[in-house]
Design a protein around this motif. Structure first.
Motif, PDB file in Angstrom:
ATOM      1  N   SER A   1      16.360 -37.331 -22.382  1.00 27.00           N
ATOM      2  CA  SER A   1      16.838 -36.014 -22.807  1.00 27.00           C
ATOM      3  C   SER A   1      18.356 -36.017 -22.834  1.00 27.00           C
ATOM      4  O   SER A   1      19.008 -36.882 -22.233  1.00 27.00           O
ATOM      5  CB  SER A   1      16.354 -34.926 -21.847  1.00 27.00           C
ATOM      6  N   VAL A   2      18.931 -35.053 -23.528  1.00 32.45           N
ATOM      7  CA  VAL A   2      20.381 -34.885 -23.533  1.00 32.45           C
ATOM      8  C   VAL A   2      20.704 -33.450 -23.134  1.00 32.45           C
ATOM      9  O   VAL A   2      19.930 -32.529 -23.367  1.00 32.45           O
ATOM     10  CB  VAL A   2      21.001 -35.214 -24.906  1.00 32.45           C
ATOM     11  N   TYR A   3      21.873 -33.300 -22.532  1.00 33.89           N
ATOM     12  CA  TYR A   3      22.290 -31.970 -22.105  1.00 33.89           C
ATOM     13  C   TYR A   3      23.814 -31.896 -22.137  1.00 33.89           C
ATOM     14  O   TYR A   3      24.506 -32.891 -21.946  1.00 33.89           O
ATOM     15  CB  TYR A   3      21.777 -31.655 -20.696  1.00 33.89           C
ATOM     16  N   SER A   4      24.307 -30.720 -22.418  1.00 35.37           N
ATOM     17  CA  SER A   4      25.745 -30.493 -22.396  1.00 35.37           C
ATOM     18  C   SER A   4      26.004 -29.012 -22.225  1.00 35.37           C
ATOM     19  O   SER A   4      25.073 -28.194 -22.241  1.00 35.37           O
ATOM     20  CB  SER A   4      26.401 -31.007 -23.690  1.00 35.37           C
ATOM     21  N   ALA A   5      27.268 -28.688 -22.064  1.00 36.21           N
ATOM     22  CA  ALA A   5      27.667 -27.294 -21.913  1.00 36.21           C
ATOM     23  C   ALA A   5      28.597 -26.910 -23.058  1.00 36.21           C
ATOM     24  O   ALA A   5      29.277 -27.764 -23.624  1.00 36.21           O
ATOM     25  CB  ALA A   5      28.365 -27.074 -20.566  1.00 36.21           C
ATOM     26  N   ARG A   6      28.607 -25.650 -23.390  1.00 38.97           N
ATOM     27  CA  ARG A   6      29.464 -25.151 -24.472  1.00 38.97           C
ATOM     28  C   ARG A   6      30.868 -24.895 -23.914  1.00 38.97           C
ATOM     29  O   ARG A   6      31.331 -23.757 -23.793  1.00 38.97           O
ATOM     30  CB  ARG A   6      28.854 -23.900 -25.095  1.00 38.97           C
ATOM     31  N   PHE A   7      31.537 -26.001 -23.592  1.00 39.82           N
ATOM     32  CA  PHE A   7      32.870 -25.908 -23.014  1.00 39.82           C
ATOM     33  C   PHE A   7      33.834 -25.159 -23.928  1.00 39.82           C
ATOM     34  O   PHE A   7      34.815 -24.579 -23.471  1.00 39.82           O
ATOM     35  CB  PHE A   7      33.435 -27.302 -22.730  1.00 39.82           C
ATOM     36  N   TYR A   8      33.544 -25.187 -25.227  1.00 40.86           N
ATOM     37  CA  TYR A   8      34.454 -24.534 -26.178  1.00 40.86           C
ATOM     38  C   TYR A   8      34.555 -23.031 -25.915  1.00 40.86           C
ATOM     39  O   TYR A   8      35.547 -22.398 -26.297  1.00 40.86           O
ATOM     40  CB  TYR A   8      34.028 -24.813 -27.619  1.00 40.86           C
ATOM     41  N   GLU A   9      33.538 -22.449 -25.273  1.00 40.12           N
ATOM     42  CA  GLU A   9      33.644 -21.032 -24.915  1.00 40.12           C
ATOM     43  C   GLU A   9      34.750 -20.827 -23.882  1.00 40.12           C
ATOM     44  O   GLU A   9      35.542 -19.874 -23.975  1.00 40.12           O
ATOM     45  CB  GLU A   9      32.299 -20.533 -24.383  1.00 40.12           C
ATOM     46  N   GLY A  10      34.805 -21.711 -22.907  1.00 38.89           N
ATOM     47  CA  GLY A  10      35.894 -21.635 -21.931  1.00 38.89           C
ATOM     48  C   GLY A  10      37.240 -21.913 -22.553  1.00 38.89           C
ATOM     49  O   GLY A  10      38.258 -21.299 -22.181  1.00 38.89           O
ATOM     50  N   ARG A  11      37.301 -22.842 -23.522  1.00 38.25           N
ATOM     51  CA  ARG A  11      38.563 -23.137 -24.207  1.00 38.25           C
ATOM     52  C   ARG A  11      39.077 -21.909 -24.961  1.00 38.25           C
ATOM     53  O   ARG A  11      40.286 -21.702 -25.079  1.00 38.25           O
ATOM     54  CB  ARG A  11      38.380 -24.279 -25.199  1.00 38.25           C
ATOM     55  N   ALA A  12      38.154 -21.115 -25.482  1.00 36.29           N
ATOM     56  CA  ALA A  12      38.569 -19.891 -26.180  1.00 36.29           C
ATOM     57  C   ALA A  12      39.305 -18.958 -25.228  1.00 36.29           C
ATOM     58  O   ALA A  12      40.356 -18.386 -25.567  1.00 36.29           O
ATOM     59  CB  ALA A  12      37.351 -19.189 -26.777  1.00 36.29           C
ATOM     60  N   VAL A  13      38.781 -18.818 -24.033  1.00 38.26           N
ATOM     61  CA  VAL A  13      39.422 -17.964 -23.026  1.00 38.26           C
ATOM     62  C   VAL A  13      40.786 -18.532 -22.649  1.00 38.26           C
ATOM     63  O   VAL A  13      41.783 -17.801 -22.550  1.00 38.26           O
ATOM     64  CB  VAL A  13      38.519 -17.836 -21.783  1.00 38.26           C
ATOM     65  N   GLN A  14      40.848 -19.839 -22.447  1.00 38.79           N
ATOM     66  CA  GLN A  14      42.113 -20.466 -22.091  1.00 38.79           C
ATOM     67  C   GLN A  14      43.149 -20.284 -23.195  1.00 38.79           C
ATOM     68  O   GLN A  14      44.314 -19.970 -22.927  1.00 38.79           O
ATOM     69  CB  GLN A  14      41.895 -21.951 -21.794  1.00 38.79           C
ATOM     70  N   GLY A  15      42.735 -20.477 -24.443  1.00 38.41           N
ATOM     71  CA  GLY A  15      43.664 -20.299 -25.557  1.00 38.41           C
ATOM     72  C   GLY A  15      44.166 -18.870 -25.646  1.00 38.41           C
ATOM     73  O   GLY A  15      45.356 -18.626 -25.916  1.00 38.41           O
ATOM     74  N   HIS A  16      43.270 -17.927 -25.423  1.00 39.41           N
ATOM     75  CA  HIS A  16      43.627 -16.508 -25.472  1.00 39.41           C
ATOM     76  C   HIS A  16      44.705 -16.184 -24.440  1.00 39.41           C
ATOM     77  O   HIS A  16      45.671 -15.470 -24.735  1.00 39.41           O
ATOM     78  CB  HIS A  16      42.369 -15.673 -25.220  1.00 39.41           C
ATOM     79  N   ILE A  17      44.532 -16.721 -23.234  1.00 43.13           N
ATOM     80  CA  ILE A  17      45.526 -16.482 -22.187  1.00 43.13           C
ATOM     81  C   ILE A  17      46.805 -17.271 -22.467  1.00 43.13           C
ATOM     82  O   ILE A  17      47.922 -16.740 -22.372  1.00 43.13           O
ATOM     83  CB  ILE A  17      44.952 -16.867 -20.806  1.00 43.13           C
ATOM     84  N   ALA A  18      46.648 -18.533 -22.825  1.00 45.04           N
ATOM     85  CA  ALA A  18      47.804 -19.413 -23.027  1.00 45.04           C
ATOM     86  C   ALA A  18      48.728 -18.911 -24.127  1.00 45.04           C
ATOM     87  O   ALA A  18      49.957 -18.944 -23.988  1.00 45.04           O
ATOM     88  CB  ALA A  18      47.322 -20.827 -23.359  1.00 45.04           C
ATOM     89  N   GLY A  19      48.144 -18.444 -25.215  1.00 42.25           N
ATOM     90  CA  GLY A  19      48.953 -17.977 -26.336  1.00 42.25           C
ATOM     91  C   GLY A  19      49.830 -16.799 -25.987  1.00 42.25           C
ATOM     92  O   GLY A  19      50.896 -16.605 -26.587  1.00 42.25           O
ATOM     93  N   GLN A  20      49.405 -16.027 -24.997  1.00 41.25           N
ATOM     94  CA  GLN A  20      50.175 -14.846 -24.600  1.00 41.25           C
ATOM     95  C   GLN A  20      51.126 -15.127 -23.438  1.00 41.25           C
ATOM     96  O   GLN A  20      52.039 -14.341 -23.196  1.00 41.25           O
ATOM     97  CB  GLN A  20      49.207 -13.718 -24.222  1.00 41.25           C
ATOM     98  N   MET A  21      50.905 -16.238 -22.735  1.00 41.25           N
ATOM     99  CA  MET A  21      51.762 -16.539 -21.589  1.00 41.25           C
ATOM    100  C   MET A  21      52.885 -17.514 -21.920  1.00 41.25           C
ATOM    101  O   MET A  21      53.858 -17.608 -21.179  1.00 41.25           O
ATOM    102  CB  MET A  21      50.920 -17.066 -20.434  1.00 41.25           C
ATOM    103  N   THR A  22      52.752 -18.251 -23.018  1.00 38.43           N
ATOM    104  CA  THR A  22      53.814 -19.194 -23.357  1.00 38.43           C
ATOM    105  C   THR A  22      55.072 -18.452 -23.797  1.00 38.43           C
ATOM    106  O   THR A  22      54.994 -17.483 -24.565  1.00 38.43           O
ATOM    107  CB  THR A  22      53.367 -20.164 -24.459  1.00 38.43           C
ATOM    108  N   GLU A  23      56.192 -18.921 -23.321  1.00 42.11           N
ATOM    109  CA  GLU A  23      57.479 -18.380 -23.757  1.00 42.11           C
ATOM    110  C   GLU A  23      58.151 -19.307 -24.755  1.00 42.11           C
ATOM    111  O   GLU A  23      58.927 -18.868 -25.603  1.00 42.11           O
ATOM    112  CB  GLU A  23      58.384 -18.144 -22.546  1.00 42.11           C
ATOM    113  N   SER A  24      57.832 -20.581 -24.682  1.00 40.70           N
ATOM    114  CA  SER A  24      58.411 -21.552 -25.620  1.00 40.70           C
ATOM    115  C   SER A  24      57.609 -21.642 -26.907  1.00 40.70           C
ATOM    116  O   SER A  24      58.065 -22.234 -27.896  1.00 40.70           O
ATOM    117  CB  SER A  24      58.449 -22.937 -24.970  1.00 40.70           C
ATOM    118  N   ASN A  25      56.406 -21.053 -26.910  1.00 36.82           N
ATOM    119  CA  ASN A  25      55.457 -21.140 -28.026  1.00 36.82           C
ATOM    120  C   ASN A  25      54.938 -22.565 -28.242  1.00 36.82           C
ATOM    121  O   ASN A  25      54.377 -22.866 -29.293  1.00 36.82           O
ATOM    122  CB  ASN A  25      56.050 -20.598 -29.331  1.00 36.82           C
ATOM    123  N   ILE A  26      55.103 -23.411 -27.239  1.00 39.34           N
ATOM    124  CA  ILE A  26      54.580 -24.775 -27.313  1.00 39.34           C
ATOM    125  C   ILE A  26      53.540 -24.957 -26.202  1.00 39.34           C
ATOM    126  O   ILE A  26      53.843 -24.788 -25.021  1.00 39.34           O
ATOM    127  CB  ILE A  26      55.693 -25.825 -27.167  1.00 39.34           C
TER     128      ILE A  26
END
Length: 358
Positions: A126-151
């Motif tokens: 069998s194979v199994y995995s997690a939808r890590f991309y859902e967590g990445r969406a949350v991280q991107g949402h926070i990161a985009g608003q916390m960066t001051e250098s925009n990098i």
């Protein structure tokens, strides 16, 4: 509870003399790890799942594991040795174990195998995995608003769909809240190498990144960011809360315990069947670690709203309109990406300027 721990390195796996053949009424469950159990990330959480199996089943189950097994021939030797020594169920917990898992499973048709993050199955695989991309969406949402250098810097492991998918998800959601954001990506070509990971983080910080995301398994990038000062980070695979409340402001946590318990129970009951499992935030396989007070209240609230929408199924991180990197249309307004495309993702979305290594 008798817990026989196989601490041998992968290269010594063939020479292991510690027997793992359990009593006739005991089920033996093996785990093959790509990193050390103390990595603080990916392997640590898989081992927490193993420990949960032990706690749940008591003396009815023995667990064994080998840590720091390289992807390749060594993995095949370790799996073979586990099967020969009586394992009834073997979890192989890294993408690069895929072909070795299939090969060994063919030799041991009565042993059940579970491969993490792969796509090849068999009658006893069998194979199994997690939808890590859902967590990445949350991280991107926070990161985009916390960066001051925009990098925003991103430490990537290997150019496989799972990693590419995560980069895209993080970028889409960072760009949504900050049109000026730019991603700089370093490919480490490793899952776990603290020195390489620290070096990658340092290079990204020197290039102006004040937020670091990682798809590697150690806490070294957290330490590098902490040493640098005003750099935001997110825990990967595990909470990494020892670096909170700053620089680590939240995390993706992989919760494998319920799956490992359920699949072990299926072997005990004789009901195990080949399955393909891909679960996310809603079933609890992906958890979002505490968003600390270092994140402004309004950003925290909007991130929590996104998490809630994913829990109810009202929001999918890959919802159009979205184009591919070359500008060609991918998803129309309101259209949601299908799992087949996501599972095989080999392209960046529009706006990312890096190239995917071949």
């Amino acid at each position: 509870m008798t817990m026989k721990t196989l601490l041998a390195s992968a290269t010594l796996a063939l020479g292991m003399t510690t027997g793992v053949q359990a009593q006739d009424d005991t089920t033996t469950v093996g785990f093959v790890y790509v990193g050390p159990v103390g990595d603080g990330g990916w392997t640590y959480e898989h081992d927490q799942g193993r420990l949960a199996v032990e706690e749940h089943f008591g003396d009815a189950v023995d667990t064994v594991f080998v840590e720091s097994v390289p992807e390749g021939p060594d993995a095949e030797r370790v799996m073979t040795q586990m099967a020969l020594q009586g394992a009834d169920l073997i979890f192989t917990t890294s993408f690069g174990y895929m072909d070795q898992t299939i090969a060994v499973a063919e030799q041991f048709p009565d042993v059940k195998f579970e491969h993490a993050t792969g796509y090849k199955t068999a009658d006893n695989v069998s194979v199994y995995s997690a939808r890590f991309y859902e967590g990445r969406a949350v991280q991107g949402h926070i990161a985009g608003q916390m960066t001051e250098s925009n990098i925003i810097g991103y430490i990537a492991s290997f150019p496989i769909p799972e990693v590419i998918r995560g980069i895209n998800s993080a970028y889409i959601h960072a760009k949504e809240v900050n049109p000026d954001v730019e991603f700089k990506i370093i490919w480490a070509y490793t899952w776990f190498d603290p020195a390489k990971e620290a070096e990658a983080a340092t290079v990204l910080i020197e290039q102006g990144a004040d937020v670091i995301l990682q798809h590697t398994d150690s806490t070294a990038p957290q330490a590098a960011a902490q040493a640098a000062g005003n750099v935001v980070t997110f825990g990967q695979a595990s909470d990494m809360a020892e670096f909170g409340p700053f620089p680590r402001v939240s995390s993706i946590i992989d919760n494998w315990a319920p799956y490992y318990i359920a699949r072990t129970q299926a072997v005990i009951d004789g009901t195990w069947e080949t399955t393909n499992t891909w679960d996310g935030i809603a079933p609890g396989m992906v958890e979002i670690g505490e968003i600390t007070d270092a994140v402004p209240a309004e950003i925290k609230a909007s991130a929590e709203a996104m998490i809630a929408a994913m829990e109810t199924g009202d929001y999918h991180p890959f919802t159009g309109p979205l184009n591919k990197q070359d500008g060609s249309a991918w998803l129309a307004e309101g259209e949601v990406a299908d799992d087949g495309t996501l599972a095989g993702m080999d392209f960046y979305v529009e706006g990312l300027t890096a190239e995917i290594p071949q």
